[in-house]
Motif scaffolding. Structure first.
Motif, PDB file in Angstrom:
ATOM      1  N   VAL A  19       0.829  -1.205   0.000  1.00  0.00           N
ATOM      2  CA  VAL A  19       0.000   0.000   0.000  1.00  0.00           C
ATOM      3  C   VAL A  19       0.866   1.260   0.000  1.00  0.00           C
ATOM      4  O   VAL A  19       0.807   2.071  -0.916  1.00  0.00           O
ATOM      5  CB  VAL A  19      -0.969  -0.003   1.211  1.00  0.00           C
ATOM      6  CG1 VAL A  19      -1.702   1.315   1.323  1.00  0.00           C
ATOM      7  CG2 VAL A  19      -1.962  -1.144   1.092  1.00  0.00           C
ATOM      8  N   ASP A  20       1.696   1.419   1.026  1.00  0.00           N
ATOM      9  CA  ASP A  20       2.448   2.654   1.222  1.00  0.00           C
ATOM     10  C   ASP A  20       3.540   2.854   0.170  1.00  0.00           C
ATOM     11  O   ASP A  20       4.387   1.997  -0.025  1.00  0.00           O
ATOM     12  CB  ASP A  20       3.085   2.668   2.612  1.00  0.00           C
ATOM     13  CG  ASP A  20       2.033   2.686   3.698  1.00  0.00           C
ATOM     14  OD1 ASP A  20       1.177   3.581   3.665  1.00  0.00           O
ATOM     15  OD2 ASP A  20       2.060   1.794   4.563  1.00  0.00           O
ATOM     16  N   ASN A  21       3.473   4.008  -0.478  1.00  0.00           N
ATOM     17  CA  ASN A  21       4.443   4.424  -1.500  1.00  0.00           C
ATOM     18  C   ASN A  21       4.485   3.503  -2.713  1.00  0.00           C
ATOM     19  O   ASN A  21       5.431   3.557  -3.495  1.00  0.00           O
ATOM     20  CB  ASN A  21       5.836   4.588  -0.885  1.00  0.00           C
ATOM     21  CG  ASN A  21       5.835   5.640   0.192  1.00  0.00           C
ATOM     22  OD1 ASN A  21       5.250   6.697   0.043  1.00  0.00           O
ATOM     23  ND2 ASN A  21       6.474   5.343   1.295  1.00  0.00           N
ATOM     24  N   THR A  22       3.489   2.655  -2.839  1.00  0.00           N
ATOM     25  CA  THR A  22       3.326   1.848  -4.053  1.00  0.00           C
ATOM     26  C   THR A  22       1.952   2.157  -4.644  1.00  0.00           C
ATOM     27  O   THR A  22       1.856   2.666  -5.750  1.00  0.00           O
ATOM     28  CB  THR A  22       3.461   0.341  -3.746  1.00  0.00           C
ATOM     29  OG1 THR A  22       4.750   0.103  -3.179  1.00  0.00           O
ATOM     30  CG2 THR A  22       3.301  -0.495  -5.014  1.00  0.00           C
ATOM     31  N   LEU A  23       0.910   1.876  -3.884  1.00  0.00           N
ATOM     32  CA  LEU A  23      -0.439   2.206  -4.342  1.00  0.00           C
ATOM     33  C   LEU A  23      -0.850   3.619  -3.940  1.00  0.00           C
ATOM     34  O   LEU A  23      -1.578   4.278  -4.677  1.00  0.00           O
ATOM     35  CB  LEU A  23      -1.442   1.189  -3.796  1.00  0.00           C
ATOM     36  CG  LEU A  23      -1.296  -0.209  -4.372  1.00  0.00           C
ATOM     37  CD1 LEU A  23      -2.175  -1.194  -3.622  1.00  0.00           C
ATOM     38  CD2 LEU A  23      -1.633  -0.222  -5.858  1.00  0.00           C
ATOM     39  N   PHE A  26       3.103   9.342  -0.432  1.00  0.00           N
ATOM     40  CA  PHE A  26       3.472   9.729   0.930  1.00  0.00           C
ATOM     41  C   PHE A  26       2.337  10.452   1.649  1.00  0.00           C
ATOM     42  O   PHE A  26       2.167  10.332   2.860  1.00  0.00           O
ATOM     43  CB  PHE A  26       4.729  10.611   0.890  1.00  0.00           C
ATOM     44  CG  PHE A  26       5.208  11.015   2.246  1.00  0.00           C
ATOM     45  CD1 PHE A  26       5.914  10.116   3.041  1.00  0.00           C
ATOM     46  CD2 PHE A  26       4.945  12.281   2.744  1.00  0.00           C
ATOM     47  CE1 PHE A  26       6.356  10.488   4.311  1.00  0.00           C
ATOM     48  CE2 PHE A  26       5.382  12.657   4.008  1.00  0.00           C
ATOM     49  CZ  PHE A  26       6.091  11.750   4.791  1.00  0.00           C
ATOM     50  N   ASP A  27       1.521  11.186   0.882  1.00  0.00           N
ATOM     51  CA  ASP A  27       0.409  11.943   1.453  1.00  0.00           C
ATOM     52  C   ASP A  27      -0.891  11.151   1.500  1.00  0.00           C
ATOM     53  O   ASP A  27      -1.967  11.708   1.704  1.00  0.00           O
ATOM     54  CB  ASP A  27       0.204  13.244   0.669  1.00  0.00           C
ATOM     55  CG  ASP A  27       1.398  14.165   0.777  1.00  0.00           C
ATOM     56  OD1 ASP A  27       1.942  14.299   1.898  1.00  0.00           O
ATOM     57  OD2 ASP A  27       1.805  14.730  -0.252  1.00  0.00           O
TER      58      ASP A  27
END
Length: 72
Positions: A19-23, A26-27
């Motif tokens: 999920v994080d920084n892929t899908l 950062f925001d």
């Protein structure tokens, strides 16, 4: 973005994506293009699973709902 044609040509029938920084960035933004891509994956019979090492379940739940993938 991974091209669906590449997945089909290589007989890849499922993806597991972070999920994080892929899908999401950062925001915590999930691009409309990513949502459409996920919809097209399903139309082509390719399963999408998401995972996260985050302890923020609500964030993962929100992404799962927007991408219309099961969430536990």
């Amino acid at each position: 973005m991974i091209k669906i044609e590449f997945l089909k040509e290589n007989e890849i029938n499922a993806l597991i994506l972070d999920v994080d920084n892929t899908l999401i960035d950062f925001d915590k933004n999930l691009a409309e293009e990513t949502i459409k891509w996920a919809e097209n994956l399903k139309k082509q019979g390719i399963k999408l699973y998401i995972l996260s090492n985050s302890n923020k379940k609500e964030k993962v739940k929100t992404v799962a709902e927007k991408l219309n993938v099961e969430y536990e």
